[in-house]
Design a protein around this motif. Structure first.
Motif, PDB file in Angstrom:
ATOM      1  N   ALA A  24       0.807  -1.211   0.000  1.00 16.70           N
ATOM      2  CA  ALA A  24       0.000   0.000   0.000  1.00 16.70           C
ATOM      3  C   ALA A  24       0.840   1.261   0.000  1.00 16.70           C
ATOM      4  CB  ALA A  24      -0.927   0.000   1.212  1.00 16.70           C
ATOM      5  N   ALA A  25       1.951   1.248   0.655  1.00 16.32           N
ATOM      6  CA  ALA A  25       2.715   2.489   0.749  1.00 16.32           C
ATOM      7  C   ALA A  25       4.184   2.274   0.435  1.00 16.32           C
ATOM      8  CB  ALA A  25       2.552   3.086   2.134  1.00 16.32           C
ATOM      9  N   ALA A  26       4.478   1.322  -0.410  1.00 14.82           N
ATOM     10  CA  ALA A  26       5.850   1.050  -0.819  1.00 14.82           C
ATOM     11  C   ALA A  26       6.783   0.968   0.372  1.00 14.82           C
ATOM     12  CB  ALA A  26       6.306   2.090  -1.833  1.00 14.82           C
ATOM     13  N   GLY A  27       6.398   0.179   1.374  1.00 12.72           N
ATOM     14  CA  GLY A  27       7.291  -0.065   2.491  1.00 12.72           C
ATOM     15  C   GLY A  27       6.951   0.677   3.751  1.00 12.72           C
ATOM     16  N   GLY A  28       5.964   1.521   3.768  1.00 14.18           N
ATOM     17  CA  GLY A  28       5.633   2.167   5.022  1.00 14.18           C
ATOM     18  C   GLY A  28       4.860   3.450   4.847  1.00 14.18           C
ATOM     19  N   LEU A  29       4.851   4.200   5.924  1.00 10.00           N
ATOM     20  CA  LEU A  29       4.071   5.420   6.006  1.00 10.00           C
ATOM     21  C   LEU A  29       5.029   6.592   6.134  1.00 10.00           C
ATOM     22  CD1 LEU A  29       1.098   6.265   6.243  1.00 10.00           C
ATOM     23  CD2 LEU A  29       1.296   5.971   8.690  1.00 10.00           C
ATOM     24  N   ILE A  93      -2.381   1.595   7.295  1.00 14.17           N
ATOM     25  CA  ILE A  93      -1.026   1.269   7.742  1.00 14.17           C
ATOM     26  C   ILE A  93      -0.818   1.752   9.175  1.00 14.17           C
ATOM     27  CG2 ILE A  93       1.428   1.670   7.321  1.00 14.17           C
ATOM     28  CD1 ILE A  93       0.593   2.024   4.311  1.00 14.17           C
ATOM     29  N   TYR A  94      -1.282   2.948   9.458  1.00 15.64           N
ATOM     30  CA  TYR A  94      -1.141   3.561  10.788  1.00 15.64           C
ATOM     31  C   TYR A  94      -1.724   2.655  11.873  1.00 15.64           C
ATOM     32  CZ  TYR A  94      -1.780   7.150  14.419  1.00 15.64           C
ATOM     33  OH  TYR A  94      -1.762   7.874  15.593  1.00 15.64           O
ATOM     34  N   SER A  95      -2.905   2.114  11.607  1.00 20.81           N
ATOM     35  CA  SER A  95      -3.593   1.294  12.609  1.00 20.81           C
ATOM     36  C   SER A  95      -3.238  -0.188  12.520  1.00 20.81           C
ATOM     37  CB  SER A  95      -5.105   1.428  12.433  1.00 20.81           C
ATOM     38  OG  SER A  95      -5.490   0.908  11.170  1.00 20.81           O
ATOM     39  N   GLU A  96      -2.592  -0.562  11.425  1.00 23.04           N
ATOM     40  CA  GLU A  96      -2.355  -1.979  11.132  1.00 23.04           C
ATOM     41  C   GLU A  96      -3.680  -2.730  11.042  1.00 23.04           C
ATOM     42  OE1 GLU A  96       0.408  -3.397  14.064  1.00 23.04           O
ATOM     43  OE2 GLU A  96       2.058  -2.261  13.203  1.00 23.04           O
ATOM     44  N   TRP A  97      -4.670  -2.071  10.456  1.00 21.13           N
ATOM     45  CA  TRP A  97      -6.005  -2.628  10.277  1.00 21.13           C
ATOM     46  C   TRP A  97      -6.402  -2.353   8.833  1.00 21.13           C
ATOM     47  CZ3 TRP A  97      -8.566  -5.410  13.866  1.00 21.13           C
ATOM     48  CH2 TRP A  97      -9.929  -5.668  13.670  1.00 21.13           C
TER      49      TRP A  97
END
Length: 142
Positions: A24-29, A93-97
């Motif tokens: 979703a975010a190419a490896g993270g936020l 990504i922030y919530s891991e949900w």
């Protein structure tokens, strides 16, 4: 019990969301998006990232969250993720949900529609909101 599950659920889903997060975010936020979401969830007591708005929910799950909160007379701030792709993917990504809607109370991730509806059905939601100091129709918090 359900609150405990809702707090543990992101950890239990971590393995399944790892592949989602990287895609979703190419490896993270990014730090900017993380700070933006941090500010949003801490600004208001109850925050809902949803499809649509309180006035016009755009999916059944978002509508159900709104109905539960309305039933308990809980005021909340809505953020329409359909108008902001960066927010829509970032909050997952922030919530891991991996799903929307997402409910935050006093900056803490509570869960999505299924968890909020279960808390309502099990009669746990008023106690939870009371613990957080959130006024609600059937609670003791004022």
């Amino acid at each position: 019990m359900l609150r405990l599950v809702s707090r543990q659920a992101p950890a239990m889903l971590r393995s399944s969301t790892q592949s989602f997060s990287t895609g979703a975010a190419a490896g993270g936020l990014s730090d900017d998006v993380r700070q933006r979401i941090d500010g949003i969830v801490k600004k208001d007591d109850v925050v809902v990232f949803m499809k649509g708005t309180q006035q016009e929910p755009a999916c059944g799950f978002s509508r159900n969250v709104k109905l539960v909160l309305d039933f308990h007379n809980v005021k909340f701030r809505d953020y329409n993720v359909l108008t902001d792709a960066e927010l829509r993917e970032g909050v997952k990504i922030y919530s891991e949900w991996p799903t929307i809607p997402q409910v935050y109370v006093k900056g803490e991730f509570v869960g999505g529609c299924d968890i909020l509806v279960s808390m309502h059905k099990d009669g746990e939601i008023s106690d939870f909101l009371d613990e957080k100091g959130i006024p609600n129709k059937y609670g003791n918090a004022k």
